[in-house]
Design a protein around this motif. Structure first.
Motif, PDB file in Angstrom:
ATOM      1  N   PRO A   1       5.573  13.135  -0.317  1.00  0.00           N
ATOM      2  CA  PRO A   1       4.756  13.631   0.766  1.00  0.00           C
ATOM      3  C   PRO A   1       4.150  12.568   1.592  1.00  0.00           C
ATOM      4  N   ASP A   2       3.464  13.173   2.698  1.00  0.00           N
ATOM      5  CA  ASP A   2       3.007  12.304   3.832  1.00  0.00           C
ATOM      6  C   ASP A   2       1.438  12.431   3.675  1.00  0.00           C
ATOM      7  N   MET A   3       0.684  11.334   4.020  1.00  0.00           N
ATOM      8  CA  MET A   3      -0.740  11.479   4.147  1.00  0.00           C
ATOM      9  C   MET A   3      -1.518  12.215   3.126  1.00  0.00           C
ATOM     10  N   TYR A   4      -1.355  11.624   1.772  1.00  0.00           N
ATOM     11  CA  TYR A   4      -2.065  12.123   0.592  1.00  0.00           C
ATOM     12  C   TYR A   4      -3.086  10.831   0.128  1.00  0.00           C
ATOM     13  N   SER A   5      -2.738   9.703   0.431  1.00  0.00           N
ATOM     14  CA  SER A   5      -3.502   8.575  -0.291  1.00  0.00           C
ATOM     15  C   SER A   5      -4.656   8.189   0.841  1.00  0.00           C
ATOM     16  N   LEU A   6      -5.413   7.207   0.202  1.00  0.00           N
ATOM     17  CA  LEU A   6      -6.471   6.716   0.818  1.00  0.00           C
ATOM     18  C   LEU A   6      -5.972   5.938   1.908  1.00  0.00           C
TER      19      LEU A   6
ATOM     20  N   TRP B   1      -4.734   7.747   4.823  1.00  0.00           N
ATOM     21  CA  TRP B   1      -5.861   8.205   5.782  1.00  0.00           C
ATOM     22  C   TRP B   1      -6.702   7.124   6.698  1.00  0.00           C
ATOM     23  N   CYS B   2      -6.760   6.239   5.938  1.00  0.00           N
ATOM     24  CA  CYS B   2      -7.478   5.000   6.614  1.00  0.00           C
ATOM     25  C   CYS B   2      -6.426   4.280   7.858  1.00  0.00           C
TER      26      CYS B   2
ATOM     27  N   LEU C   1      -5.284  -2.175   0.931  1.00  0.00           N
ATOM     28  CA  LEU C   1      -4.924  -0.798   0.099  1.00  0.00           C
ATOM     29  C   LEU C   1      -3.641  -0.736  -0.105  1.00  0.00           C
TER      30      LEU C   1
ATOM     31  N   THR D   1      -2.077  -2.880  -2.719  1.00  0.00           N
ATOM     32  CA  THR D   1      -2.286  -2.373  -3.999  1.00  0.00           C
ATOM     33  C   THR D   1      -1.427  -1.197  -4.629  1.00  0.00           C
ATOM     34  N   GLU D   2      -1.397  -0.290  -3.293  1.00  0.00           N
ATOM     35  CA  GLU D   2      -0.334   0.783  -3.577  1.00  0.00           C
ATOM     36  C   GLU D   2       1.061   0.325  -3.991  1.00  0.00           C
TER      37      GLU D   2
ATOM     38  N   LEU E   1       1.292  -1.287  -7.289  1.00  0.00           N
ATOM     39  CA  LEU E   1       1.128  -0.395  -8.688  1.00  0.00           C
ATOM     40  C   LEU E   1       2.470   0.649  -8.526  1.00  0.00           C
ATOM     41  N   PHE E   2       3.097   1.091  -7.450  1.00  0.00           N
ATOM     42  CA  PHE E   2       4.067   1.576  -7.410  1.00  0.00           C
ATOM     43  C   PHE E   2       5.475   0.934  -8.120  1.00  0.00           C
TER      44      PHE E   2
ATOM     45  N   LEU F   1     -10.246  -0.593  -2.621  1.00  0.00           N
ATOM     46  CA  LEU F   1      -9.133  -1.039  -3.401  1.00  0.00           C
ATOM     47  C   LEU F   1      -9.560  -0.416  -5.164  1.00  0.00           C
TER      48      LEU F   1
ATOM     49  N   LEU G   1      -4.314   5.895  -8.922  1.00  0.00           N
ATOM     50  CA  LEU G   1      -3.023   5.616  -9.283  1.00  0.00           C
ATOM     51  C   LEU G   1      -2.765   5.377 -10.906  1.00  0.00           C
TER      52      LEU G   1
ATOM     53  N   MET H   1      -1.401   9.646 -10.866  1.00  0.00           N
ATOM     54  CA  MET H   1      -0.224   9.198 -10.042  1.00  0.00           C
ATOM     55  C   MET H   1       0.630  10.414  -9.870  1.00  0.00           C
TER      56      MET H   1
ATOM     57  N   TYR I   1      -1.505  12.973  -7.233  1.00  0.00           N
ATOM     58  CA  TYR I   1      -2.159  12.463  -6.451  1.00  0.00           C
ATOM     59  C   TYR I   1      -1.307  13.021  -5.147  1.00  0.00           C
TER      60      TYR I   1
ATOM     61  N   PHE J   1      -1.890  16.140  -3.677  1.00  0.00           N
ATOM     62  CA  PHE J   1      -3.472  16.607  -3.153  1.00  0.00           C
ATOM     63  C   PHE J   1      -4.341  17.230  -4.062  1.00  0.00           C
TER      64      PHE J   1
ATOM     65  N   ASN K   1     -10.657  10.185  -1.958  1.00  0.00           N
ATOM     66  CA  ASN K   1     -10.354   9.857  -0.874  1.00  0.00           C
ATOM     67  C   ASN K   1     -11.409   9.955   0.313  1.00  0.00           C
TER      68      ASN K   1
END
Lengths: 252, 252
Positions: free
Chosen positions: A116-121, A124-125, A178, A181-182, A185-186, B178, B185, B189, B192, B195, B203
């Motif tokens: 999915p797109d556009m779910y994380s901070l 968004w930023c 960000l 970090t993502e 962690l992934f 951060l 996450l 995870m 997230y 949504f 967020n």
């Protein structure tokens, strides 16, 4: 002692600009090494290698080139304003094109991998930063490169344009952190806390980006590095109101 | 129209300060709701509830109070400088104490849960921010509250102090973002990317923090909101060089 002060000030300025370029280039190189060495390199086929273009393009476009596009007003503060303005716009255009390629890479990778797109901070930023960057570029073009706005309007908008440019640089750096970090962690969550070399390298990249931002912020906001007022440019600007006649009514 | 301009400017300033306070308080409340409602509340027993104090303390201390401590120079720009300076130092001290409690909470939780310390980019940025914040506070105390430095030295250090204060606020906000990403996450995870309400709330908290930082940055750097020069304070400061006689030689 007094006579050598301006020369000393100039040396400090040159040293700080040099340091900012080393930090910026090191950030781009380190992103390339991270993605190239630890994440299997680059491609444009919807694979994870296509994703790898995303961090490289964003750090190169929205951080390094964006920062340098702002810095030209300080480095070439004694050159003709018209030329500096065109250079500022061209580097920003290059930054914009590279950033859009970086955006396309991550959306294409997500589509192929059904993520999915556009779910994380981070997303968004990042989206906010790119959209505002586009608006800022178009506004800059209309206000300062084409004679659309009146001198008064241009003078009023200039401090807002300068402030927003710096805010967008900070947002781009924050969003990069960000993203780092993502990605860590992934990719390496089990070994990140064991100080895996990839994690340490990415953390160092994050610190380099912070230092680049702090140094740029200092160079841009420091009063003595600002473009000195040029009455000839000012009067030409007020009377003819076009780029070809001499630039904007106040100095950024 | 011209006569009403200063009043209009004052209204805009009051509106912006009000908006900054709404954003700052909303950030603190949202952090409390996140930790209280979605993460099982607070405790001081080495459990995950002790960790929950960490984000709350950092957003309250190193972001909200830190920002407000800077803002007092703009809000009370017509009050006696000595009083504003003491208020600035006291709010910063409060911010420092709350931040140290927040730091203790996360280290204590890590120790009890046998989680390694200081491996993530969040922890590197956070430690750098707190250490520099302590240095900045001590330097501020020595330079501006006690007559240790000469007038010339204080005047030279002031722009650096102001710049570093803003950089540290930005670093605190970036580090908070951060932390939000890390926490999401680690905790949610799998949901997230679907949504999950907790992710959306966190967020939104991140965006509120960014808006708080942008608004504070605007209020602090805008020329018209700066403290007007006061020749009486300046001369007293230059001649007697102590806080009790009237403040620092230049206006922050």
């Amino acid at each position: 002692m007094d006579e050598s002060a301006p020369r000393q000030g100039r040396s400090v300025f040159v040293g700080l600009v040099g340091a900012s370029q080393v930090l910026g280039l090191a950030s781009v190189v380190l992103t390339g090494v991270w993605m190239g060495h630890y994440r299997q390199g680059f491609a444009w086929d919807g694979s994870a290698q296509e994703f790898n273009l995303h961090p490289l393009c964003m750090v190169l476009g929205l951080v390094f080139l964006h920062g340098d596009a702002i810095l030209v007003y300080r480095v070439f503060r004694n050159e003709a304003k018209r030329n500096v303005k065109v250079l500022h716009g061209v580097i920003h255009l290059l930054a914009l094109i590279i950033s859009i390629i970086g955006f396309a890479a991550v959306f294409d990778f997500h589509r192929a991998a059904k993520i999915p797109d556009m779910y994380s901070l981070h997303s968004w930023c990042g989206m906010a930063t790119l959209v505002l960057f586009c608006i800022q570029w178009v506004m800059g073009l209309l206000f300062f490169l084409f004679p659309v706005a009146s001198s008064w309007l241009r003078a009023s908008y200039l401090p807002v344009h300068v402030f927003c440019g710096l805010v967008l640089l900070v947002m781009a750096i924050g969003t990069s952190l960000l993203g780092i970090t993502e990605k860590l962690l992934f990719s390496i969550m089990p070994t990140y806390s064991k100080f895996a070399p990839e994690g340490v390298l990415a953390n160092v990249l994050g610190l380099l980006l912070v230092c680049f931002g702090v140094l740029l912020g200092y160079l841009i906001t420091r009063e003595e590095y600002r473009r000195p007022p040029n009455p000839e440019e000012e009067s030409l600007s007020v009377h003819f109101k076009t780029l070809t006649e001499g630039g904007s009514p106040t100095t950024p």
